[in-house]
Design a protein around this motif. Sequence first.
Motif, PDB file in Angstrom:
ATOM      1  N   VAL A  65      47.544  49.795  42.938  1.00  0.00           N
ATOM      2  CA  VAL A  65      47.447  48.437  43.475  1.00  0.00           C
ATOM      3  C   VAL A  65      48.019  48.437  44.882  1.00  0.00           C
ATOM      4  CG1 VAL A  65      48.116  46.038  43.166  1.00  0.00           C
ATOM      5  CG2 VAL A  65      47.554  47.436  41.181  1.00  0.00           C
ATOM      6  N   ASP A  66      47.128  48.516  45.861  1.00  0.00           N
ATOM      7  CA  ASP A  66      47.553  48.620  47.253  1.00  0.00           C
ATOM      8  C   ASP A  66      47.261  47.358  48.052  1.00  0.00           C
ATOM      9  OD1 ASP A  66      48.671  51.139  47.295  1.00  0.00           O
ATOM     10  OD2 ASP A  66      46.738  52.124  47.569  1.00  0.00           O
ATOM     11  N   ASP A  67      46.131  46.733  47.783  1.00  0.00           N
ATOM     12  CA  ASP A  67      45.788  45.563  48.583  1.00  0.00           C
ATOM     13  C   ASP A  67      45.246  44.445  47.691  1.00  0.00           C
ATOM     14  OD1 ASP A  67      43.105  46.204  48.064  1.00  0.00           O
ATOM     15  OD2 ASP A  67      43.030  47.484  49.832  1.00  0.00           O
ATOM     16  N   ALA A  68      44.946  43.319  48.324  1.00  0.00           N
ATOM     17  CA  ALA A  68      44.619  42.117  47.556  1.00  0.00           C
ATOM     18  C   ALA A  68      43.392  42.316  46.664  1.00  0.00           C
ATOM     19  CB  ALA A  68      44.408  40.940  48.515  1.00  0.00           C
ATOM     20  N   SER A  69      42.427  43.113  47.120  1.00  0.00           N
ATOM     21  CA  SER A  69      41.227  43.288  46.300  1.00  0.00           C
ATOM     22  C   SER A  69      41.551  44.032  45.001  1.00  0.00           C
ATOM     23  CB  SER A  69      40.145  44.024  47.094  1.00  0.00           C
ATOM     24  OG  SER A  69      40.529  45.359  47.324  1.00  0.00           O
ATOM     25  N   ASP A  70      42.600  44.863  45.037  1.00  0.00           N
ATOM     26  CA  ASP A  70      42.984  45.578  43.815  1.00  0.00           C
ATOM     27  C   ASP A  70      43.512  44.628  42.738  1.00  0.00           C
ATOM     28  OD1 ASP A  70      42.385  48.017  45.070  1.00  0.00           O
ATOM     29  OD2 ASP A  70      44.416  48.213  45.853  1.00  0.00           O
ATOM     30  N   LEU A  71      43.963  43.450  43.162  1.00  0.00           N
ATOM     31  CA  LEU A  71      44.549  42.524  42.194  1.00  0.00           C
ATOM     32  C   LEU A  71      43.508  41.973  41.225  1.00  0.00           C
ATOM     33  CD1 LEU A  71      46.960  40.734  44.637  1.00  0.00           C
ATOM     34  CD2 LEU A  71      47.594  42.282  42.789  1.00  0.00           C
ATOM     35  N   VAL A  72      42.242  41.975  41.640  1.00  0.00           N
ATOM     36  CA  VAL A  72      41.192  41.548  40.716  1.00  0.00           C
ATOM     37  C   VAL A  72      41.233  42.417  39.463  1.00  0.00           C
ATOM     38  CG1 VAL A  72      38.695  41.437  40.361  1.00  0.00           C
ATOM     39  CG2 VAL A  72      39.693  40.586  42.498  1.00  0.00           C
ATOM     40  N   ASP A  73      41.373  43.718  39.664  1.00  0.00           N
ATOM     41  CA  ASP A  73      41.386  44.608  38.503  1.00  0.00           C
ATOM     42  C   ASP A  73      42.641  44.434  37.657  1.00  0.00           C
ATOM     43  OD1 ASP A  73      38.889  45.884  38.608  1.00  0.00           O
ATOM     44  OD2 ASP A  73      39.555  47.064  40.325  1.00  0.00           O
ATOM     45  N   VAL A  74      43.743  44.019  38.273  1.00  0.00           N
ATOM     46  CA  VAL A  74      44.934  43.703  37.478  1.00  0.00           C
ATOM     47  C   VAL A  74      44.609  42.546  36.531  1.00  0.00           C
ATOM     48  CG1 VAL A  74      47.306  42.861  37.541  1.00  0.00           C
ATOM     49  CG2 VAL A  74      46.535  44.552  39.225  1.00  0.00           C
ATOM     50  N   PHE A  75      43.936  41.534  37.059  1.00  0.00           N
ATOM     51  CA  PHE A  75      43.580  40.388  36.214  1.00  0.00           C
ATOM     52  C   PHE A  75      42.615  40.785  35.105  1.00  0.00           C
ATOM     53  CE2 PHE A  75      45.656  37.328  38.839  1.00  0.00           C
ATOM     54  CZ  PHE A  75      45.797  36.211  38.023  1.00  0.00           C
ATOM     55  N   VAL A  76      41.678  41.653  35.417  1.00  0.00           N
ATOM     56  CA  VAL A  76      40.642  41.984  34.440  1.00  0.00           C
ATOM     57  C   VAL A  76      41.141  42.999  33.413  1.00  0.00           C
ATOM     58  CG1 VAL A  76      38.326  42.976  34.147  1.00  0.00           C
ATOM     59  CG2 VAL A  76      38.812  41.459  36.088  1.00  0.00           C
ATOM     60  N   HIS A  77      41.986  43.946  33.844  1.00  0.00           N
ATOM     61  CA  HIS A  77      42.274  45.099  32.985  1.00  0.00           C
ATOM     62  C   HIS A  77      43.731  45.233  32.547  1.00  0.00           C
ATOM     63  CE1 HIS A  77      38.233  46.742  33.492  1.00  0.00           C
ATOM     64  NE2 HIS A  77      38.326  46.494  34.779  1.00  0.00           N
ATOM     65  N   ASN A  78      44.666  44.568  33.221  1.00  0.00           N
ATOM     66  CA  ASN A  78      46.072  44.690  32.794  1.00  0.00           C
ATOM     67  C   ASN A  78      46.295  43.864  31.531  1.00  0.00           C
ATOM     68  OD1 ASN A  78      48.994  43.288  32.902  1.00  0.00           O
ATOM     69  ND2 ASN A  78      49.155  45.341  33.754  1.00  0.00           N
ATOM     70  N   THR A  79      47.001  44.441  30.574  1.00  0.00           N
ATOM     71  CA  THR A  79      47.252  43.723  29.327  1.00  0.00           C
ATOM     72  C   THR A  79      48.745  43.619  29.044  1.00  0.00           C
ATOM     73  OG1 THR A  79      47.052  45.795  28.112  1.00  0.00           O
ATOM     74  CG2 THR A  79      45.072  44.433  28.281  1.00  0.00           C
ATOM     75  N   ARG A  80      49.559  43.910  30.060  1.00  0.00           N
ATOM     76  CA  ARG A  80      51.004  43.867  29.851  1.00  0.00           C
ATOM     77  C   ARG A  80      51.621  42.746  30.684  1.00  0.00           C
ATOM     78  NH1 ARG A  80      53.629  48.628  27.593  1.00  0.00           N
ATOM     79  NH2 ARG A  80      52.031  49.871  26.588  1.00  0.00           N
ATOM     80  N   ARG A  81      52.660  43.096  31.456  1.00  0.00           N
ATOM     81  CA  ARG A  81      53.447  42.068  32.098  1.00  0.00           C
ATOM     82  C   ARG A  81      52.881  41.594  33.443  1.00  0.00           C
ATOM     83  NH1 ARG A  81      59.864  43.116  32.458  1.00  0.00           N
ATOM     84  NH2 ARG A  81      59.258  43.965  30.431  1.00  0.00           N
ATOM     85  N   THR A  82      52.249  42.490  34.180  1.00  0.00           N
ATOM     86  CA  THR A  82      51.900  42.175  35.566  1.00  0.00           C
ATOM     87  C   THR A  82      50.932  40.998  35.660  1.00  0.00           C
ATOM     88  OG1 THR A  82      52.203  44.510  36.084  1.00  0.00           O
ATOM     89  CG2 THR A  82      51.107  43.159  37.738  1.00  0.00           C
ATOM     90  N   ARG A  83      49.938  41.001  34.789  1.00  0.00           N
ATOM     91  CA  ARG A  83      48.973  39.901  34.807  1.00  0.00           C
ATOM     92  C   ARG A  83      49.674  38.575  34.493  1.00  0.00           C
ATOM     93  NH1 ARG A  83      45.675  37.523  31.008  1.00  0.00           N
ATOM     94  NH2 ARG A  83      43.709  36.709  31.823  1.00  0.00           N
ATOM     95  N   GLU A  84      50.537  38.590  33.498  1.00  0.00           N
ATOM     96  CA  GLU A  84      51.262  37.364  33.144  1.00  0.00           C
ATOM     97  C   GLU A  84      52.154  36.917  34.296  1.00  0.00           C
ATOM     98  OE1 GLU A  84      50.515  35.671  30.496  1.00  0.00           O
ATOM     99  OE2 GLU A  84      49.060  37.260  30.075  1.00  0.00           O
ATOM    100  N   TRP A  85      52.743  37.895  34.991  1.00  0.00           N
ATOM    101  CA  TRP A  85      53.599  37.583  36.137  1.00  0.00           C
ATOM    102  C   TRP A  85      52.790  36.857  37.210  1.00  0.00           C
ATOM    103  CZ3 TRP A  85      53.950  38.330  41.308  1.00  0.00           C
ATOM    104  CH2 TRP A  85      55.209  38.174  41.907  1.00  0.00           C
ATOM    105  N   LEU A  86      51.595  37.336  37.470  1.00  0.00           N
ATOM    106  CA  LEU A  86      50.744  36.690  38.477  1.00  0.00           C
ATOM    107  C   LEU A  86      50.340  35.286  38.028  1.00  0.00           C
ATOM    108  CD1 LEU A  86      48.457  39.712  39.474  1.00  0.00           C
ATOM    109  CD2 LEU A  86      50.044  38.518  40.999  1.00  0.00           C
ATOM    110  N   ILE A  87      49.967  35.160  36.773  1.00  0.00           N
ATOM    111  CA  ILE A  87      49.558  33.842  36.262  1.00  0.00           C
ATOM    112  C   ILE A  87      50.721  32.860  36.358  1.00  0.00           C
ATOM    113  CG2 ILE A  87      48.893  32.593  34.161  1.00  0.00           C
ATOM    114  CD1 ILE A  87      47.225  35.112  33.412  1.00  0.00           C
ATOM    115  N   ALA A  88      51.928  33.324  35.992  1.00  0.00           N
ATOM    116  CA  ALA A  88      53.103  32.448  36.060  1.00  0.00           C
ATOM    117  C   ALA A  88      53.381  32.015  37.494  1.00  0.00           C
ATOM    118  CB  ALA A  88      54.321  33.166  35.470  1.00  0.00           C
TER     119      ALA A  88
END
Lengths: 209, 209
Positions: free
Chosen positions: A166-189
């Motif tokens: 995860v280097d730049d903003a476009s990589d964050l899309v994949d965090v939303f789609v594929h992360n199933t642990r804490r990072t996605r929840e952190w972003l949503i919060a």
Amino acid sequence: MRTVVPFDPRDPKSRLAEFFADAEERRGFAYAMLADVLGAVRDAGGDPVVVATAPVSRPVDAPVTVDDRALSTAVAAAIADGPLPTAVVMADLALATPDAIRRVFAASGDVVLAPGSGGGTNVVLARTADVPVSYHGVSFRDHVTAAERAGLTVTTVDSFRLAADVDDASDLVDVFVHNTRRTREWLIAGGWRLAVDDGTPTVVREPND
Amino acid sequence: MRTVVPFDPRDPKSRLAEFFADAEERRGFAYAMLADVLGAVRDAGGDPVVVATAPVSRPVDAPVTVDDRALSTAVAAAIADGPLPTAVVMADLALATPDAIRRVFAASGDVVLAPGSGGGTNVVLARTADVPVSYHGVSFRDHVTAAERAGLTVTTVDSFRLAADVDDASDLVDVFVHNTRRTREWLIAGGWRLAVDDGTPTVVREPND
């Protein structure tokens, strides 16, 4: 398996500076990704050890040693110092799953590599202490070449989840789609959400209610 | 296995417009990637079929049918029309290897998906004719959700080589590092080379002698 996770607690993810409100928030994001990587390593049967460039300022669920030298130097020292085999997994692999890491642990070869997108190397598993390590430039190609020159056998693990640092903003899309642990929840919060702009997925922030 | 490869021979890779001298050169690049994908599919035991949005203007080593409808519509029709199972592999997967494609062919499930970076879907394998197909927006998430709603089992193949579609100039670094077929040679013949700019790999073009 001993698994070194290098981490920069001072100025992590600097290319995401404009995405976050300030450096402290950006650090919070980096710690969330680190927690996910440590959890995935542990769930894969690994024993994570964080090698940080400075003392950590938040709780980290693994032993932490500080080595403020350059990444390649610190990683080479960690491999040389520790029991073998030792794996090295980058701290920003927010998509990493236990399954993906297990594929690394299970792969044969003196050196096991997982490429990172953009020519990088996101995972190194060293079964001998003399594995050449250099994260500068086109590190994947360089790791393969240097290992083969040293007479070592090299195996590659072909994993999107390990390639997607995860280097730049476009990589964050994949965090939303594929992360199933804490990072996605952190972003949503924090008020971020996945949006589609003219057919292209993007991550946007909305004010919290 | 029948493998549909959708291809746009008119204006392919438009996000790379500034990277190439003109549209004709850009088309040449797209045909080189297509040839590599067709070769990898065939070497994996697949029978590639190109579904093009217009008649092709260069030799293509596979049967070509023309369907000028939107991508999702054309792919759904190709799945519905043909023998099952049918795989659908994007034409710009310049890093695809026979091994990576074999993992798709060998995976179980009514639907096998390989994610593309940025929320996309780069490979769909359909074992039933009613697999929902939609490449718009966050297509990977949508494919999983729609398939599960339809009561279909879904398997995911975690492959960097299948996730790395070539959309913009930064993706070309990975073509140089990981492509072992025609596309890399095509770029080299055109004067491009891999360079490292302040530690970051990049692809630059130099005048031919």
